[in-house]
Design a protein around this motif. Structure first.
Motif, short mmCIF file in Angstrom:
data_model
loop_
_atom_site.label_atom_id
_atom_site.label_comp_id
_atom_site.label_asym_id
_atom_site.label_seq_id
_atom_site.Cartn_x
_atom_site.Cartn_y
_atom_site.Cartn_z
N VAL A 1 0.86 -1.19 0.00
CA VAL A 1 0.00 0.00 0.00
C VAL A 1 0.89 1.23 0.00
N LEU A 2 0.60 2.17 -0.89
CA LEU A 2 1.35 3.43 -0.97
C LEU A 2 0.56 4.53 -0.26
N LYS A 3 1.21 5.19 0.69
CA LYS A 3 0.54 6.23 1.48
C LYS A 3 1.27 7.56 1.31
N THR A 4 0.52 8.64 1.46
CA THR A 4 1.09 9.99 1.39
C THR A 4 0.60 10.79 2.59
N THR A 5 1.37 11.79 2.96
CA THR A 5 0.99 12.63 4.11
C THR A 5 -0.20 13.51 3.77
N MET A 6 -0.34 13.89 2.50
CA MET A 6 -1.40 14.84 2.14
C MET A 6 -2.78 14.18 2.11
N CYS A 7 -2.85 12.83 2.09
CA CYS A 7 -4.14 12.16 2.06
C CYS A 7 -4.27 11.16 3.22
N GLN A 8 -3.69 11.50 4.35
CA GLN A 8 -3.75 10.59 5.49
C GLN A 8 -5.17 10.37 6.00
N LYS A 9 -6.00 11.39 5.93
CA LYS A 9 -7.36 11.30 6.47
C LYS A 9 -8.39 10.92 5.40
N ALA A 10 -7.92 10.60 4.22
CA ALA A 10 -8.84 10.23 3.14
C ALA A 10 -9.37 8.81 3.35
N PRO A 11 -10.49 8.45 2.72
CA PRO A 11 -11.01 7.07 2.83
C PRO A 11 -10.00 6.04 2.32
N THR A 12 -10.18 4.80 2.74
CA THR A 12 -9.23 3.75 2.36
C THR A 12 -9.21 3.49 0.86
N GLU A 13 -10.30 3.78 0.16
CA GLU A 13 -10.33 3.56 -1.29
C GLU A 13 -9.39 4.51 -2.02
N ALA A 14 -8.93 5.56 -1.32
CA ALA A 14 -7.99 6.48 -1.94
C ALA A 14 -6.58 5.92 -1.98
N LEU A 15 -6.32 4.88 -1.20
CA LEU A 15 -4.97 4.31 -1.15
C LEU A 15 -4.65 3.55 -2.43
N MET A 16 -3.40 3.63 -2.86
CA MET A 16 -2.92 2.86 -4.01
C MET A 16 -2.44 1.51 -3.51
N LYS A 17 -3.12 0.42 -3.96
CA LYS A 17 -2.81 -0.92 -3.49
C LYS A 17 -2.17 -1.74 -4.62
N GLN A 18 -1.16 -2.52 -4.24
CA GLN A 18 -0.45 -3.32 -5.24
C GLN A 18 -1.33 -4.48 -5.71
N ILE A 19 -1.38 -4.68 -7.03
CA ILE A 19 -2.22 -5.74 -7.61
C ILE A 19 -1.38 -6.77 -8.39
N ALA A 20 -0.14 -6.41 -8.78
CA ALA A 20 0.68 -7.34 -9.55
C ALA A 20 2.14 -6.92 -9.45
N ALA A 21 3.04 -7.90 -9.63
CA ALA A 21 4.48 -7.62 -9.61
C ALA A 21 5.20 -8.74 -10.34
N GLY A 22 6.41 -8.46 -10.82
CA GLY A 22 7.17 -9.47 -11.54
C GLY A 22 8.64 -9.10 -11.63
N MET A 23 9.46 -10.10 -12.01
CA MET A 23 10.91 -9.90 -12.13
C MET A 23 11.42 -10.82 -13.23
N GLU A 24 12.41 -10.37 -14.01
CA GLU A 24 13.01 -11.19 -15.06
C GLU A 24 14.39 -10.64 -15.40
#
Length: 208
Positions: free
Chosen positions: A107-130
């Motif tokens: 989850v990526l968080k910022t100080t400017m949106c600390q009090k925002a609803p949880t849906e405002a958070l950027m959540k990781q959905i996929a990752a990879g390496m090669e």
């Protein structure tokens, strides 16, 4: 005169309101931010979307490349709507503090949106390496197989165009050999030894 001035004032106010409506919103769609992690990984983060945003991070590190994607609705945060550029810059600052941009960042968080609803958070959905050169290896293998198939087709075409040799009819040597033998016998019987060849030739002509 007063009514005309009143109408003119109303028209001016309406134009001002229209100008405010047509004023473009601040967007961050399609922008990219380059940064380096704590271990000097070279990374690029790109943003896309409107109400629901998508964030993709791509990094290169010592012959390896890795990536991760996040989704969220930061637009529900008023501070983001006012200045989305500052929001993304704050995320980049937090990522610079990490040794790996995609690990331990569910989850990526910022100080400017600390009090925002949880849906405002950027959540990781996929990752990879090669490996970084894996794509280049695949391209070279594909190119080699294509050239080999082309060479095989050309060789088949060349073989198919071999000339057809005409059939040669066998010559009949039997009758000629018999005529020559009989002519030589007669020449030996009736001609001098030195003229055997000449006599045989003449006799052969007459005997057909």
């Amino acid at each position: 005169m007063k009514s005309f001035a009143l109408l003119f004032l109303v028209a001016i106010c309406g134009m001002g309101g229209l100008g405010q409506k047509l004023k473009p919103k601040k967007r961050s769609n399609g922008e990219e931010i380059n940064f380096r992690t704590k271990t000097k990984d070279v990374c690029t983060m790109s943003m896309s979307g409107d109400e629901e945003m998508k964030l993709r991070i791509e990094c290169k590190s010592q012959g390896m490349s890795y990536w991760c994607e996040f989704t969220g609705k930061p637009s529900v945060c008023r501070a983001f709507r006012n200045n989305p550029k500052i929001y993304w810059n704050q995320i980049a600052v937090e990522l610079r503090k990490l040794p790996h941009a995609c690990e331990s960042t569910q989850v990526l968080k910022t100080t400017m949106c600390q009090k925002a609803p949880t849906e405002a958070l950027m959540k990781q959905i996929a990752a990879g390496m090669e490996p970084e050169d894996l794509a280049n290896q695949d391209k070279s293998v594909q190119k080699t197989s294509t050239s080999m198939r082309g060479a095989g087709k050309s060789s088949v075409k060349k073989i198919g165009k071999l000339p057809v040799l005409p059939l040669i009819k066998p010559t009949q040597h039997g009758q000629g050999s018999e005529n020559e033998t009989e002519a030589m016998k007669l020449a030996r019987e009736h001609c001098w030894e030195s003229l055997h060849g000449f006599c045989s030739y003449i006799i052969g002509i007459f005997r057909g």
